[in-house]
Design an enzyme around this catalytic site. Structure first.
Site, PDB file in Angstrom:
ATOM      1  N   GLU A 139       9.822  76.971  33.616  1.00 15.45           N
ATOM      2  CA  GLU A 139      10.927  77.433  32.929  1.00 15.45           C
ATOM      3  C   GLU A 139      10.561  78.404  31.918  1.00 15.45           C
ATOM      4  OE1 GLU A 139      12.330  73.863  30.859  1.00 15.45           O
ATOM      5  OE2 GLU A 139      13.422  73.040  32.830  1.00 15.45           O
ATOM      6  N   ASP A 190      14.019  65.185  36.044  1.00 16.26           N
ATOM      7  CA  ASP A 190      13.757  65.597  34.851  1.00 16.26           C
ATOM      8  C   ASP A 190      14.661  64.461  33.955  1.00 16.26           C
ATOM      9  OD1 ASP A 190      13.601  66.760  32.666  1.00 16.26           O
ATOM     10  OD2 ASP A 190      15.091  68.230  32.635  1.00 16.26           O
ATOM     11  N   GLU A 202      18.695  62.986  26.240  1.00 15.96           N
ATOM     12  CA  GLU A 202      19.170  64.423  26.651  1.00 15.96           C
ATOM     13  C   GLU A 202      20.208  63.995  27.725  1.00 15.96           C
ATOM     14  OE1 GLU A 202      16.103  66.904  28.039  1.00 15.96           O
ATOM     15  OE2 GLU A 202      17.661  68.480  28.885  1.00 15.96           O
TER      16      GLU A 202
END
Ligand code: GCV
Length: 721
Positions: free
Chosen positions: A312, A386, A414
């Site tokens: 990332e 993820d 998240e």
């Protein structure tokens, strides 16, 4: 004299603390360390008889906090101050190590402390000259402190303390929180306010909250904290910041908590003025060695580095054509002389790489097994994508025989409703830890990989991405505190049951009333599955909105990075839905040991909760229930919403049985959760329906808004992004 003075100050201070706390509303600040007076009089009297006074041996900073905790805790629970006595008599609670107490040493005659290691404890009932007493001991002061918390928990949860013979030993060595906290105090994927670390006033001002943070962590067995974001800022390695980090480390040290930092791979260039960060260049090696020496001069027990590299947008060894092992070993050699470790993350994937994202980390790391220094741990997220509401376990667990793999769970929610949805995560953690990898045949569960027993790892670890911020109640949602607590408990014992953990947490944080326990337990234990059902049932994953990860966005496609879109993962079309990871597709199943590859690879044997993770399934495929896939998908989405309604109704029965403040807070959030669950359900089903062309069965309430409506929902300024 000095000792008495310290003791008096401690007692008076702690009693004042408890008084002030009592006069305050239940705002959640005290977490599970509430220590309110026991209301059941007969139980209270029983405890008072068994613990009349305390004898504490040892003057180390850790023993001072052990004293503070036990004196403060018992005084609160008993509603009277518990005095300290030099001489051991009937009803004494005797605390210390055998080194600093002859009585403990003699009482241990028939017990061994060998098996409990450096952090373990014993809590046992004993008799000296026919005087009954209770002993809390360990090989080290920190072991004793853990024993103190355990003893307090027994009383907080109303357990019998008459015939005790308890030993506790952590099964995992490195038990850490990972804070994704930036130096500007914003927290990546943090939903509970700003970072706790007030960089601008450190090291001069020590916010009392730092100490409360350490207490909470130590009470659940957490012994390390990575205080900075993995998307790292090299500034934290400069002297200006190291001084601040050292001040935090000083606060945490007595609680057995070591500080770690994230290391930005390009730091030698950014703060060191070098032209390169190539891990094989002499000047780069020297730079890291010198920097590490400098760090240890500030923080002598510094734990080591956590690194996110070549992922990332983060720099890493691959920028120089070097491998992850070459990068990790550079830092591992630098910290080795000081007993430091390097946690190198396996969360690597690239959009340029045509391979299925779920396969990339394994492809990258498996060939490097055995090439790392022995103080490197590969930190692996629980699943291969993820932190989704449900993923199969990551295939790297079991695949790295010669390199310790450690677990990374996400505690911050998240993808599970952030600070708004009630989601107890321990069932998710438990599901992963108990998955059988078959690495050495049946019975090779993930927990055996990470506790080191399967491959005899030299280092073991578990980390949780923190959900803590400066919100008064620490975690935003009142129930989210349970996820912090559970992470600690599972890092201590990865075989612990999520239900038992929840019971303990409820008792300490809310009430010992059986009705309250049963009610809250029911809600907590269905919450994760509810969250899966209304978001991504049957193995769907990564269906969230583009700019934030809160609401639905199954239609997201045609973005600069395909692997960040929902279409990449749902593969919905006229023929069906789901990602074919069998031999006819990406063949990700080949990364799992036999017979899992066959089980996952066969549409008939693949567990239905993972069906669309591994298969592209026709809309009319017959499920075990007899429903078609489409009908089953509808059933799951509707069930998810119904489960939230059930959670709401169940919560409402707690009115008057718990404090009004937290009752109302959760009640209000559940209303939002229900609206969101309906949005997730309707948005997803209406979108998938454009491919299935099948009706939502009439028996269900029909969506009252159009797909276009949901596609236009544009949430702004959500925290944590
Ligand atoms: C810290 C996900 C999150 C990122 C996070 C990343 C990681 O992609 O959305 O915010 O970055 O995981 O774990 O490194």
């Amino acid at each position: 004299m000095k000792k008495t003075l310290v003791l008096l100050t401690c007692i008076v201070g702690t009693i004042m603390l408890i008084r002030t706390q009592k006069s305050k509303a239940e705002d959640g600040y005290r977490l599970w360390l509430r220590y309110d007076q026991i209301e059941n009089d007969s139980l209270l009297n029983e405890y008072r008889q068994l613990v009349k006074c305390i004898t504490i041996n040892g003057e180390s900073p850790t023993m001072i906090v052990a004293r503070e905790e036990i004196v403060g805790g018992l005084s609160g629970l008993f509603g009277n101050s518990v005095s300290e006595n030099e001489e051991v008599k009937e009803g004494t609670l005797l605390i210390g190590t055998p080194e600093n107490s002859l009585t403990i040493s003699s009482l241990l005659a028939d017990k061994t402390l060998e098996d409990i290691g450096n952090e373990g404890f014993l809590v046992f009932s004993a008799e000296v000259n026919k005087q009954k007493m209770t002993v809390i001991t360990g090989n080290t002061d920190i072991g004793v402190l853990y024993g103190v918390y355990h003893f307090l928990k027994l009383i907080q949860t109303h357990q019998s303390i008459t015939e005790l013979n308890i030993s506790g030993t952590p099964k995992i060595q490195h038990r850490l929180l990972n804070h994704w906290d930036n130096l500007d105090r914003k927290v990546e994927r943090g939903y509970a306010g700003f970072s706790l670390w007030k960089w601008n006033t450190l090291p001069d001002y020590i916010d009392p909250r730092y100490k409360d943070y350490a207490r909470a962590n130590a009470s659940v067995g957490i012994n390390g904290t990575v205080i900075t974001n993995v998307n790292a800022n090299a500034q934290v390695l400069t002297p200006e910041y190291l001084e601040k980090v050292a001040a935090l480390a000083d606060v945490f040290r007595p609680y057995g908590i070591r500080v770690y930092l994230t290391a930005r791979f390009s730091a030698p260039m950014e703060i060191g003025g070098l032209q390169t960060a190539d891990p094989l260049q002499e000047n780069v090696i020297d730079w890291w060695n010198n920097k590490t020496k400098e760090i240890y001069s500030y923080i002598p027990d510094f734990g080591g580095f956590l690194v996110k590299a070549n992922s990332e947008g983060q720099p890493g060894p691959q920028n120089y054509g070097r491998s992850h092992a070459e990068g990790a070993n550079l830092m591992a050699r630098a910290v080795k002389p000081y007993n430091g470790i390097v946690m190198w993350r396996a969360f690597v994937y690239s959009n340029e790489e045509p391979e299925d994202r779920a396969k990339q980390a394994y492809n990258e790391f498996k060939p490097l097994d055995g090439k790392f220094e022995d103080n490197v741990l590969i930190q692996v997220k629980n699943g291969p994508i993820d932190f989704q509401p449900r993923e199969p376990f990551h295939p790297l667990f079991g695949a790295m025989e010669q390199t310790p793999t450690m677990m990374e769970f996400q505690v911050t929610q998240e993808y599970l409703g952030q600070d708004i949805h009630l989601t107890y995560l321990a069932p998710l953690y438990e599901e992963c830890l108990h998955s059988d990898t078959y690495a050495k045949g049946a019975g090779s569960e993930v927990f055996k990989v990470i506790n080191g027993s399967l491959f005899d790892y030299s280092e073991t670890g578990m980390a949780g991405v923190s959900n803590i911020g400066d919100d008064r109640n620490w975690c935003g949602h009142p129930i989210a505190q349970a996820n912090w607590y559970a992470l600690g408990q599972l890092a201590w014992d990865p075989e612990a049951a999520s239900e038992e953990i929840a019971k303990g947490w409820i008792r300490m944080t809310y009430s010992n009333n059986q009705e309250v326990i049963d009610t809250m337990l029911k809600i907590m234990m269905i919450s994760r599955e509810a969250g899966v059902n209304y978001r991504t049932p049957l193995g769907l994953h990564h269906q969230m909105a583009w700019h934030h990860h809160y609401g639905p966005g199954p239609w997201i496609k045609d973005k600069p990075r395909a692997d960040w879109t929902s279409a990449y993962y749902n593969k919905a079309d006229e023929t069906g839905i789901g990602f074919d990871r069998t031999k006819t597709g990406s063949n990700a199943i080949s990364q799992y040991f036999s017979p899992l590859d066959e089980i996952f690879g066969n549409i008939e044997t693949c567990p239905e909760e993972l069906l669309l993770w591994f298969h592209h399934v026709p809309w009319d495929f017959k499920m075990k229930s007899g429903n078609t896939l489409w009908e089953e998908l509808c059933l799951k989405y509707y069930k998810g919403v119904d489960q939230v309604r059930e959670m709401q109704d169940t919560w409402n029965t707690l009115k008057g049985k718990i404090d009004e403040e937290r009752f109302q807070h959760v009640q209000s959030l559940l209303k939002i959760q229900l609206e969101d669950a309906i949005e997730w359900r309707n948005a997803c089903l209406l979108y998938y329906q454009t491919f299935s062309k099948m009706p939502i069965p009439e028996k269900y309430e029909q969506p009252d808004k159009s797909l276009e409506h949901y596609m236009k929902v544009d949430r702004k300024y959500l925290p944590g992004s």
